[in-house]
Design a protein around this motif. Structure first.
Motif, mmCIF file in Angstrom:
data_model
loop_
_atom_site.group_PDB
_atom_site.id
_atom_site.type_symbol
_atom_site.label_atom_id
_atom_site.label_comp_id
_atom_site.label_asym_id
_atom_site.label_seq_id
_atom_site.Cartn_x
_atom_site.Cartn_y
_atom_site.Cartn_z
ATOM 1 N N MET A 1 -15.848 -87.820 60.290
ATOM 2 C CA MET A 1 -16.542 -87.947 59.236
ATOM 3 C C MET A 1 -17.250 -86.342 58.823
ATOM 4 S SD MET A 1 -16.097 -90.637 58.025
ATOM 5 C CE MET A 1 -15.567 -92.453 58.869
ATOM 6 N N GLU A 2 -17.829 -85.802 59.829
ATOM 7 C CA GLU A 2 -18.286 -84.524 59.005
ATOM 8 C C GLU A 2 -17.663 -83.427 58.951
ATOM 9 O OE1 GLU A 2 -22.440 -82.344 60.505
ATOM 10 O OE2 GLU A 2 -21.688 -83.637 62.615
ATOM 11 N N LEU A 3 -16.406 -83.331 58.610
ATOM 12 C CA LEU A 3 -15.364 -82.882 57.703
ATOM 13 C C LEU A 3 -14.702 -83.147 57.265
ATOM 14 C CD1 LEU A 3 -13.489 -81.870 61.754
ATOM 15 C CD2 LEU A 3 -15.223 -80.526 61.024
ATOM 16 N N ILE A 4 -14.135 -84.643 57.062
ATOM 17 C CA ILE A 4 -13.138 -84.950 55.680
ATOM 18 C C ILE A 4 -13.893 -84.624 54.549
ATOM 19 C CG2 ILE A 4 -11.821 -86.188 57.138
ATOM 20 C CD1 ILE A 4 -12.603 -88.660 56.027
ATOM 21 N N GLU A 5 -13.160 -85.428 53.755
ATOM 22 C CA GLU A 5 -13.648 -84.959 51.885
ATOM 23 C C GLU A 5 -14.587 -84.002 51.893
ATOM 24 O OE1 GLU A 5 -12.108 -87.142 50.583
ATOM 25 O OE2 GLU A 5 -11.217 -88.459 52.272
ATOM 26 N N GLY A 6 -14.210 -82.623 52.210
ATOM 27 C CA GLY A 6 -15.747 -81.265 52.708
ATOM 28 C C GLY A 6 -16.362 -82.118 53.424
ATOM 29 N N THR A 7 -17.079 -80.487 54.185
ATOM 30 C CA THR A 7 -17.226 -80.610 55.936
ATOM 31 C C THR A 7 -18.319 -80.084 55.220
ATOM 32 O OG1 THR A 7 -17.772 -78.049 55.441
ATOM 33 C CG2 THR A 7 -15.937 -79.400 56.533
ATOM 34 N N THR A 8 -19.978 -80.921 56.072
ATOM 35 C CA THR A 8 -20.775 -80.965 55.728
ATOM 36 C C THR A 8 -22.131 -79.271 55.389
ATOM 37 O OG1 THR A 8 -21.299 -81.971 58.349
ATOM 38 C CG2 THR A 8 -23.113 -80.728 57.203
ATOM 39 N N GLN A 9 -21.277 -78.468 55.785
ATOM 40 C CA GLN A 9 -20.986 -77.162 54.972
ATOM 41 C C GLN A 9 -20.893 -77.083 53.809
ATOM 42 O OE1 GLN A 9 -19.998 -77.704 59.085
ATOM 43 N NE2 GLN A 9 -21.825 -76.870 59.291
ATOM 44 N N ILE A 10 -19.740 -77.653 52.724
ATOM 45 C CA ILE A 10 -19.750 -77.479 51.263
ATOM 46 C C ILE A 10 -20.185 -78.930 50.983
ATOM 47 C CG2 ILE A 10 -17.468 -78.489 50.723
ATOM 48 C CD1 ILE A 10 -17.126 -75.840 52.045
ATOM 49 N N GLN A 11 -20.894 -79.335 51.563
ATOM 50 C CA GLN A 11 -22.139 -80.457 51.164
ATOM 51 C C GLN A 11 -22.780 -79.819 50.752
ATOM 52 O OE1 GLN A 11 -20.242 -83.121 49.586
ATOM 53 N NE2 GLN A 11 -19.066 -82.633 51.471
ATOM 54 N N GLN A 12 -23.615 -78.760 51.678
ATOM 55 C CA GLN A 12 -24.536 -78.175 52.096
ATOM 56 C C GLN A 12 -24.801 -76.957 51.041
ATOM 57 O OE1 GLN A 12 -25.234 -77.110 55.828
ATOM 58 N NE2 GLN A 12 -26.693 -78.618 57.087
ATOM 59 N N ILE A 13 -23.613 -76.405 50.924
ATOM 60 C CA ILE A 13 -23.472 -75.721 49.370
ATOM 61 C C ILE A 13 -23.541 -76.087 48.305
ATOM 62 C CG2 ILE A 13 -21.395 -73.604 49.025
ATOM 63 C CD1 ILE A 13 -20.286 -73.716 51.723
ATOM 64 N N LEU A 14 -22.704 -77.039 47.558
ATOM 65 C CA LEU A 14 -22.494 -77.609 46.701
ATOM 66 C C LEU A 14 -24.172 -78.033 46.255
ATOM 67 C CD1 LEU A 14 -19.843 -80.193 47.145
ATOM 68 C CD2 LEU A 14 -19.666 -78.928 44.933
ATOM 69 N N LEU A 15 -24.512 -78.699 47.425
ATOM 70 C CA LEU A 15 -26.405 -79.555 47.264
ATOM 71 C C LEU A 15 -27.405 -78.176 46.873
ATOM 72 C CD1 LEU A 15 -26.366 -82.252 49.543
ATOM 73 C CD2 LEU A 15 -26.836 -82.646 47.244
ATOM 74 N N GLY A 16 -27.282 -77.486 47.437
ATOM 75 C CA GLY A 16 -27.660 -75.714 47.231
ATOM 76 C C GLY A 16 -27.504 -75.259 45.878
ATOM 77 N N ARG A 17 -25.987 -74.750 45.515
ATOM 78 C CA ARG A 17 -26.044 -74.351 44.641
ATOM 79 C C ARG A 17 -26.890 -75.004 43.221
ATOM 80 N NH1 ARG A 17 -19.639 -74.519 44.379
ATOM 81 N NH2 ARG A 17 -19.761 -72.851 45.756
ATOM 82 N N HIS A 18 -26.449 -76.455 43.212
ATOM 83 C CA HIS A 18 -27.116 -77.055 42.079
ATOM 84 C C HIS A 18 -28.095 -77.914 42.041
ATOM 85 C CE1 HIS A 18 -22.339 -78.851 41.467
ATOM 86 N NE2 HIS A 18 -23.210 -77.906 41.202
ATOM 87 N N ALA A 19 -29.203 -76.984 43.352
ATOM 88 C CA ALA A 19 -30.753 -77.774 43.536
ATOM 89 C C ALA A 19 -31.804 -77.128 42.453
ATOM 90 C CB ALA A 19 -31.450 -76.609 44.768
ATOM 91 N N LYS A 20 -31.089 -76.630 41.585
ATOM 92 C CA LYS A 20 -32.270 -76.105 40.087
ATOM 93 C C LYS A 20 -32.188 -76.998 38.576
ATOM 94 C CE LYS A 20 -35.033 -72.065 39.513
ATOM 95 N NZ LYS A 20 -35.808 -72.610 39.227
ATOM 96 N N ARG A 21 -31.073 -77.738 39.129
ATOM 97 C CA ARG A 21 -30.862 -79.543 38.286
ATOM 98 C C ARG A 21 -31.974 -80.468 37.859
ATOM 99 N NH1 ARG A 21 -24.683 -80.643 39.085
ATOM 100 N NH2 ARG A 21 -23.218 -78.944 38.042
ATOM 101 N N TYR A 22 -32.814 -80.190 40.076
ATOM 102 C CA TYR A 22 -33.492 -81.178 39.739
ATOM 103 C C TYR A 22 -34.544 -81.442 40.162
ATOM 104 C CZ TYR A 22 -29.014 -83.489 40.357
ATOM 105 O OH TYR A 22 -27.558 -83.690 39.691
ATOM 106 N N PHE A 23 -35.267 -79.985 40.693
ATOM 107 C CA PHE A 23 -36.319 -79.360 41.397
ATOM 108 C C PHE A 23 -37.075 -77.475 40.689
ATOM 109 C CE2 PHE A 23 -34.221 -81.286 44.674
ATOM 110 C CZ PHE A 23 -35.062 -82.942 44.744
#
Ligand SMILES: Cc1cc2nc3c(=O)[nH]c(=O)nc-3n(C[C@H](O)[C@H](O)[C@H](O)COP(=O)(O)OP(=O)(O)OC[C@H]3O[C@@H](n4cnc5c(N)ncnc54)[C@H](O)[C@@H]3O)c2cc1C
Length: 384
Positions: A362-384
């Protein structure tokens, strides 16, 4: 197995509660009794496909106009949650099938919709989504599968690998490079000449997800295979599919985590060690408390993501957050469960060891854990 919603119950409508009961009944009666056998044999019995057809589940995410159930995102989540408790391979087959169905409903041409959606909804045809290539899955826009225009057709050359359901699927969305741009195509896998499929077995988890490699060698496909426009393949088509896929995977992780927690509480309330029940030892209580925290946070974030998708039609960052929280949680929860069960959890007759192996996938499919971290980190400015 029950449908308890834990320490912080989630708010569902009567219809959603009834639907969940029917999903749980299906999983308890038809899936759990054969879940470990599927894993051991690394194959999916035909009876599972047939039962899901009878229940209309292949059409869960497909619009009613095409014969589907058109379930809302909350109900889809509850279905994934029940299947996560049952067998993750079945869930993964349904996820990829539904991702294709929902992409076609949104981006397919009329001809593609008319030809495929009724068959996909009824389970008369099965679908796969082929994005990953041998040189890498995370860097998914760096495609080596090349598509060239040739008269009224396209010529396809290249490989896709680790594709769920591709041992038997009739149709696939394949993303390749056309004019140097990621572009999506709907390919009838039974009709295309020059395609070879190589069965993949012996994975650490998802043993039953019918993985295969697809090797396209000089394959000609009709021009009508194009989905959307040239260059739409990654950001639009795959992005749309992954948004749904991530939410489903997250709910499936909730199912795995809840089962592991429930089994661990029951077991540690009975098992004796050093004259006490396991559950009376504080180190075990710590593990159980951590598992409860992981289950609770996973469920709440999935609930809010489904709500956001039902209200807004899309929830890209919410889905990435759900996937990140719920998949890392199910890895920790299943690991704690295996620790609590000791050798008994490692036995091939225990669901726990299978949950533990599937949780890692589950940590690999539909984007690995690292890919989710990259996406979230990249978008952090939208929320905080
Ligand atoms: C059971 C199973 C079923 C699957 N089903 C499908 C399917 O149906 N369709 C499909 O298209 N694919 C499918 N996949 C493939 C899956 O999507 C890929 O495994 C996944 O995208 C990761 O790609 P990779 O394995 O090539 O790892 P890589 O992309 O090579 O990554 C290797 C490691 O490096 C990390 N990494 C990569 N880039 C970065 C970075 N920039 N920063 C930090 N870390 C990074 C990754 O997180 C990973 O941990 C399936 C895989 C499995 C195991």
């Amino acid at each position: 197995m029950n449908t308890d919603r834990g320490l912080f119950p989630i708010d569902l409508t009567e219809n959603q509660i009834e639907s969940e009961k029917s999903f749980v009944k299906f999983v308890e009666e038809d899936i759990l009794p054969i879940a470990d056998k599927i894993d051991r044999e690394d194959d999916m019995p035909e009876s599972v496909f047939e039962r899901m057809t009878e229940l209309g589940l292949w059409g869960a995410a497909i619009p009613k106009t095409y014969g589907g159930m058109e379930l809302d995102n909350m109900t889809l989540g509850l279905l994934a949650r029940a299947l996560g408790r049952g067998n993750a391979s079945i869930l993964s087959l349904l996820i990829v099938h539904s991702m294709v169905g929902s992409v076609l409903s949104r981006w397919g041409t009329n001809e593609q919709k008319q030809e495929w959606l009724p068959k996909l909804a009824k389970g008369d045809a099965y679908a796969s989504l082929a994005l990953t290539e041998p040189q890498g899955g995370s860097d998914a826009s760096n495609l080596k599968l090349v598509v060239e225009k040739e008269g009224d057709s396209f010529r396809v050359n290249g490989k896709k690998t680790w594709i769920s359901g591709a041992q038997h699927s009739d149709v696939a969305i394949v993303v390749g490079s056309l004019e140097g741009k990621p572009t999506a195509f709907l390919i009838d896998l039974n009709e295309v000449e020059g395609l070879s499929r190589k069965k993949i077995q012996g994975m650490v988890g998802f043993r039953g997800a019918m993985l295969a490699e697809l090797d396209f060698e000089n394959c000609l496909i009709p021009k009508s295979s194009l989905i959307g426009r040239v260059g739409f393949g990654f950001s639009i088509v795959a992005g749309y599919a992954l948004d749904l896929g991530r939410l489903w995977v997250s709910w499936g992780c909730c199912g795995i985590s809840e089962s592991c927690l429930k089994m661990s509480v029951d077991y540690s309330a009975e098992r004796m060690s050093f004259g006490n029940k396991l559950l009376d030892h504080q180190l075990i209580q710590k593990m159980i408390a951590d598992m409860m925290a992981d289950v609770t946070s996973s469920l709440l974030v999935c609930y809010h993501t489904s709500k956001a998708r039902d209200e807004n039609g899309t929830a890209v960052d919410e889905s990435a957050m759900s996937k990140y929280i719920a998949s890392t949680a199910s890895r920790r929860v299943s690991d704690n469960a295996l620790q609590i069960f000791g050798a008994a959890g490692c036995s091939e007759s225990s669901h726990i060891q299978r949950y533990w192996r599937d949780a890692k996938i589950m940590e690999l499919i539909e984007g690995t854990t690292q890919i989710q971290q990259i996406l979230l980190g990249r978008h952090a400015k939208r929320y905080f």
